[in-house]
Structure formats: C-alpha cells, structure tokens
Enzyme design. Structure first.
Site, short mmCIF file in Angstrom:
data_model
loop_
_atom_site.label_atom_id
_atom_site.label_comp_id
_atom_site.label_asym_id
_atom_site.label_seq_id
_atom_site.Cartn_x
_atom_site.Cartn_y
_atom_site.Cartn_z
N LEU A 35 0.83 -1.21 0.00
CA LEU A 35 0.00 0.00 0.00
C LEU A 35 0.87 1.27 0.00
CD1 LEU A 35 -2.89 -0.89 2.48
CD2 LEU A 35 -2.95 -0.80 -0.01
N CYS A 402 28.83 -0.33 -11.67
CA CYS A 402 29.32 -1.54 -11.02
C CYS A 402 29.57 -2.65 -12.05
CB CYS A 402 28.38 -1.95 -9.90
SG CYS A 402 29.24 -2.85 -8.60
N GLU A 426 34.17 -13.60 -12.54
CA GLU A 426 32.79 -13.94 -12.17
C GLU A 426 32.13 -14.73 -13.31
OE1 GLU A 426 30.36 -10.50 -11.27
OE2 GLU A 426 28.90 -11.71 -10.20
N HIS A 528 27.98 2.87 -6.75
CA HIS A 528 26.56 3.05 -7.09
C HIS A 528 26.11 4.49 -6.87
CE1 HIS A 528 25.40 -1.24 -7.51
NE2 HIS A 528 26.51 -1.40 -6.78
N GLU A 530 23.58 5.99 -7.95
CA GLU A 530 22.11 6.11 -7.82
C GLU A 530 21.66 6.16 -6.37
OE1 GLU A 530 23.78 3.45 -8.73
OE2 GLU A 530 22.81 1.57 -8.14
N1 GLN Z 1 28.89 -8.88 -9.59
C1 GLN Z 1 29.83 -7.80 -9.53
C2 GLN Z 1 30.70 -7.86 -8.29
O1 GLN Z 1 30.34 -8.50 -7.31
C3 GLN Z 1 29.14 -6.46 -9.61
C4 GLN Z 1 28.22 -6.18 -8.47
C5 GLN Z 1 27.27 -5.06 -8.74
O2 GLN Z 1 26.99 -4.72 -9.89
N2 GLN Z 1 26.71 -4.49 -7.71
O3 GLN Z 1 31.73 -7.29 -8.24
#
Ligand code: GLN
Length: 557
Positions: A35, A402, A426, A528, A530
């Site tokens: 809500l 990121c 990764e 980040h 944002e």
């Molecule tokens: N997977 C990537 C890392 O762990 C980027 C993480 C992300 O975009 N927040 O470094």
C-alpha cells in the site's frame, strides 16, 4: 505469555526515562501489502522536516534473513546500501530521497537480526539462567532497536514503519513492541498511524470500508487503537465514508486521511499536506508547530518534473528488467536528473539476454543513451558486453554502474586490446586475462551475507577529466556493493589504449572510475551513484548523463 511478560522490565523503564525527548510515530499496514507505507512514512517525514523539525525513519522487516543482502532482487526488489555499509530494504532509499538525509544500519532491522542478537546474548550467558522468550526478550530487543535512534538526541521525530500487514504471524512481536512503547511513553509521545485500503467495487460503484474495519479490529485485539487512519483509495472519500470509518474504527473524523492514487510518488507529500496529516500528528503529540511547512524547493522540483521541455529515451540494460523495483534507485535518480534538466526521461527496460550481435543494432540503435546496470552472476553478461561494444563504436552516451563498468573494461580488453578471452572471473574463472578479478581478501570469504565491499569509500578524481567536470571536485565519497575489482595488472595497457582510470581509491589504489578518450560521454563507475541521488540533490553523474543524452539526440536529429 506469562504475566511477567506484560510488565515493564528494568530495561524498558530505564529506556522510558532516557528516551522521552523524541516523539515516536509508528506506521502499520492493513488489508493488503504494497500500500506504500514507505512513501506515506517518507511523505509525513518530509512535511515535519519542512516545518523545521529533525526527522528520521526506520523500518522493521518481519523476515528471518539478517538483512536483504542475500535476497534475489525478484524476491524483494533492490537492495539499498547505506554509507555505513548496511544492506537494507529499498524503502530506506525513499527515506533518503525524500528527506535528503543519510540512514544507517540502525534504520533497518529484521526479525533475523533481532533473533540473532538475542541468541548471541543467550549463548554468552547474559540472561543469567532465565528462560529466553518472545515476550519479554524478543520484544525488549525490538524496543532497544526502536530507541537506538533517539540515543543521539538529534531527532524531534522518529517514524517507525512496521513491514508486513497486521495479522501476519511474523509481525506479531513488532506489533506487541509498539503497544508496549506506547504504554511506556504515553499517548503524547507515541502514536500509531494505520495505513489501509478502501477497495472500490466497480460493479456496485462503491467504496467499501469493511476490510478496514476488520483490520482495525485486528489491531485492537493486539491492544492498539490506531490514532490516525490513512486510507489508500482510487476514488475520493465522501464525507459519508469518512464518518463511517471514523465511527466504526473509533478515530476522530479529521483523523481519517485520504491517500488517493497519485500521478507520481513525489506528489504524496503535497496530498498529505492537503489532508492535514502533519497537523493531525502534531496535534495528537501536543507539539506546537514551528511554522507552516516550507515546501518551496519541493514545488519547484514538481513543477520541473511535470512540465518538461525536452525528452530523451535511455536504455537500461539489465537482467532483472521485468521487475523495475530491482533498479528502483536508478529509476528515481533519472527522475531527479530529468527534472533538473527540464527533460522527460523515458526509460526503455532492456533484458541483456535479448542482446547479441544480430539484435543489438535494432534494440539500441535509436536510443539517446544507454546505461548498463549492476548485477550478479554470469546470466546476461555477454549481452551487456555486446551492448557496450555497440555504444562505444557508435558514440552513444554510456554510463556503466558496477557490473556495467566491469563489462566495459572486459569489452575494451577483448575488442580494443584484442585479448580474445579477456573476462571477469565472475563469468569465466579460468580466463587467461582476468581484467576484472576478485580481491585476494575476498577469495578467503565463504559466507555470502554482508561480506562484499560495502558502503562509502573515498575516490580521488584526476583533474581535467570528464568525471572531474561532472563532480566539480576531486575528492568524492560513493557507496559500494561488489566483490570483483579492476585488475591493476592491466592498468597501463588499458590506459594506453584509451580507457582511462580517472578515479582511484587513495587508500587501496582500486580503480573507481573509467572513462573513454575520443568518445562524447563514456563513463563507468565501480560504485553506485544512484544510491545518493535525492530530490533536492540530484546526482551529478545522472544529471550530466541526461544532458549528454539530450546533446546526442539533438546532434542526431
Ligand atoms: N557482480 C559484480 C561484483 O560483485 C558487480 C556487483 C554489482 O553490480 N553491484 O563485483
């Protein structure tokens, strides 16, 4: 529940004396979830702040995870990160964006954290042989966390949002703690706002109050009479409906507050002002208003937001695009930056899995700019890399956040340096060229929760670069949430070929910002941005990125 569970313990009596300065506002929800308790809390916070009071907001989440850091974004939307490195619920993002404040770990507490604290204490023998129970030990730990924010003495109001809906089994201890805090502090110092839904039956053309009556009854059965009802509705509440709600839910007529569906969440403070929610709160808590709310800057923002002169379309390439809440802060940062530029930003949500060599031109060719989003895991990664190749070669403005920045480095290594199997470990742990790799200290970590590089770190920006121009400063602080990093073994090679590391962490030498030479606007950031964009302080990277999109659009038309 034993009788001793009902009595105030020494700890709560002590807290009652110590904590009496801040006023507490609890926001509970009923009838359904979703809500918008977070937006109502943030809007009320905004109004009180605009009256000159100092306000903070906290959220209690009834799930067992210690924090939302381990949750899939599809489960719970974006994980919001605070300066102090807490992985938190996305509602904290609303609190920061509306109030222009910073929050911390103390602003978000889950059932998991509460139980973890209690069990840790029990293992240390701190309960001195007592049977550890939900009441009073869990409820006392909840209360300790409720009161934690007032320890600094800097807040006039602390708004506490209780996640979930009244009647859920898991929110019971929180509701009981709220009941006790009201008893502890008295009704002049703590009040309860219940947010509920007034459904509209289109066949009968009628708004229905019964679900709200039942929800309030449920709350009453836990010993809580709500002071104010905030009623979500698609249609205006008539006086007749308001009277019915007041009578059957036992609240004053002027404490029935209509929360009609809004065009944007940023309208809600104005709507709540019109309904006098802030006045009701002040009157109930016996606080003399300092002055009328000063919402001038907020109105300027709304005016710009609603009357754009330009428009651009920006692609958001990500993996969780079917659930926009997964990129909540990015979407909001674009709203702030768009308003700042008098520009409507249309976001085109693009699944990175749809992008490959044959589709990329069709999907990205007509966009004014492209953002490649953060993310985890290998799915959709090749699509992100393909998208970056396209925008680099076609000189379309690009912002990589990121994982988006990491993909930009991989793309550059593969296609400009011709390191054919360059990758992030990764995606490919066996790559010959790990241009993005895990830090040594990360490799030893086995636990997943709370172990990434988290929170605010300093970055030093080189003068004369685009990033420096964007920030207008050489020392910045931005928030992080990742395990992998730019591999400095490749730094010289990558820089020589034109992708410059222009922002560096001065303490660790880790690369924070890369930007491309000979491209109108190509920036990748390991952090980040944002998470720090607010209505009153739109983030400069988003502001300049939208500006670059406008310039690109103009030059292409
Ligand atoms: N997977 C990537 C890392 O762990 C980027 C993480 C992300 O975009 N927040 O470094």
């Amino acid at each position: 529940m034993g009788i001793e569970g009902q009595l105030p313990t020494f700890a709560t009596k002590f807290l009652r004396l110590r904590m009496s300065s801040a006023k507490y506002i609890f926001v509970t929800g009923g009838v359904t979830s979703s809500l918008g308790k977070g937006i109502i809390s943030a809007s009320l916070g905004k109004l009180l702040q605009a009256r000159g009071f100092s306000v903070t907001i906290q959220k209690f989440d009834p799930y067992i995870n210690i924090d939302p850091g381990t949750l899939n974004p599809y489960e719970h939307g974006e994980c919001y990160v605070t300066d102090d490195g807490a992985e938190t619920d996305l509602d904290l993002g609303h609190y920061e964006r509306f109030l222009n404040i910073t929050t911390s770990q103390a602003n978000n507490v889950t059932t998991g954290r509460i139980y973890n604290n209690v069990i840790t204490k029990e293992r240390k023998g701190e309960y001195l042989g007592k049977t550890v129970q939900v009441v009073p030990h869990i409820t006392d730990e909840i209360k300790r966390n409720i009161f934690l924010l007032s320890e600094s003495g800097k807040y006039d109001f602390i708004i506490t949002e209780i996640g979930g809906s009244v009647g859920d089994i898991e929110s019971l201890p929180f509701v009981e703690a709220v009941r006790q805090v009201r008893w502890d502090l008295g009704s002049n110092n703590a009040l309860v706002i219940h947010l509920t839904l007034i459904p509209y039956l289109s066949a009968a053309k009628e708004l229905k109050t019964k679900p709200t009556q039942h929800s309030v009854k449920e709350l009453l059965s836990y010993g809580i009479q709500p002071d104010i009802l905030v009623c979500r509705t698609e249609h205006a509440l008539s006086m007749e409906i308001r009277k019915k709600l007041a009578l059957f839910c036992n609240v004053n007529l002027n404490s029935v507050i209509e929360a009609i569906d809004a065009e944007t969440i940023y309208d809600v403070p104005m709507l709540m002002r019109k309904e006098k929610l802030d006045e009701r709160v002040l009157a109930k808590l016996k606080v003399t208003p300092k002055h009328e709310p000063d919402l001038e800057q907020w109105k300027v923002f709304l005016g710009k937001l609603k009357n754009p002169i330009n428009e651009v379309t920006i692609g958001l390439v990500g993996k969780y695009v079917t659930l926009p809440d997964a990129y909540k802060s990015i979407a909001e940062a674009f709203i702030h930056a768009g308003a700042e530029n008098d520009c409507k930003v249309h976001l085109k949500w693009i699944s990175s899995e749809d992008i490959h060599k044959d589709t990329v031109k069709n999907i990205l060719g007509n966009l004014d700019a492209v953002l490649v989003a953060p993310g985890f895991g290998e799915r959709g990664l090749e699509g992100k890399i393909e998208a970056i190749k396209f925008v680099r070669e076609h000189k379309i403005p690009f912002l990589g956040i990121c994982l988006g920045m990491q993909c930009a480095v991989v793309e550059f290594a593969r296609n400009v340096l011709h390191l054919a199997d360059a990758s992030t470990t990764e995606l490919n742990p066996k790559t010959k060229h790990p241009v993005i790799d895990m830090m040594e200290e990360q490799k030893k970590i086995t636990n997943k929760g709370g172990t990434m590089r988290l929170g605010a770190y300093t970055c030093k920006i080189k003068k004369g670069t685009k990033a420096f121009h964007v920030y207008g400063d050489s020392i910045i602080q931005e928030r992080h949430r990742h395990r992998y990093e730019f591999n400095n073994k490749y730094l010289d090679q990558i820089e020589e070929a034109g992708l410059k590391a222009v922002g560096i962490n001065p303490d660790t030498n880790l690369v924070e910002i890369v930007e491309l030479k000979d491209h109108p606007w190509f920036i990748g950031v390991q952090y980040h941005p944002e998470l720090k964009s607010t209505v009153l302080n739109p983030h400069p990277l988003f502001v300049k990125f939208v500006e670059a999109a406008m310039i690109h659009k103009k030059s292409n038309s």
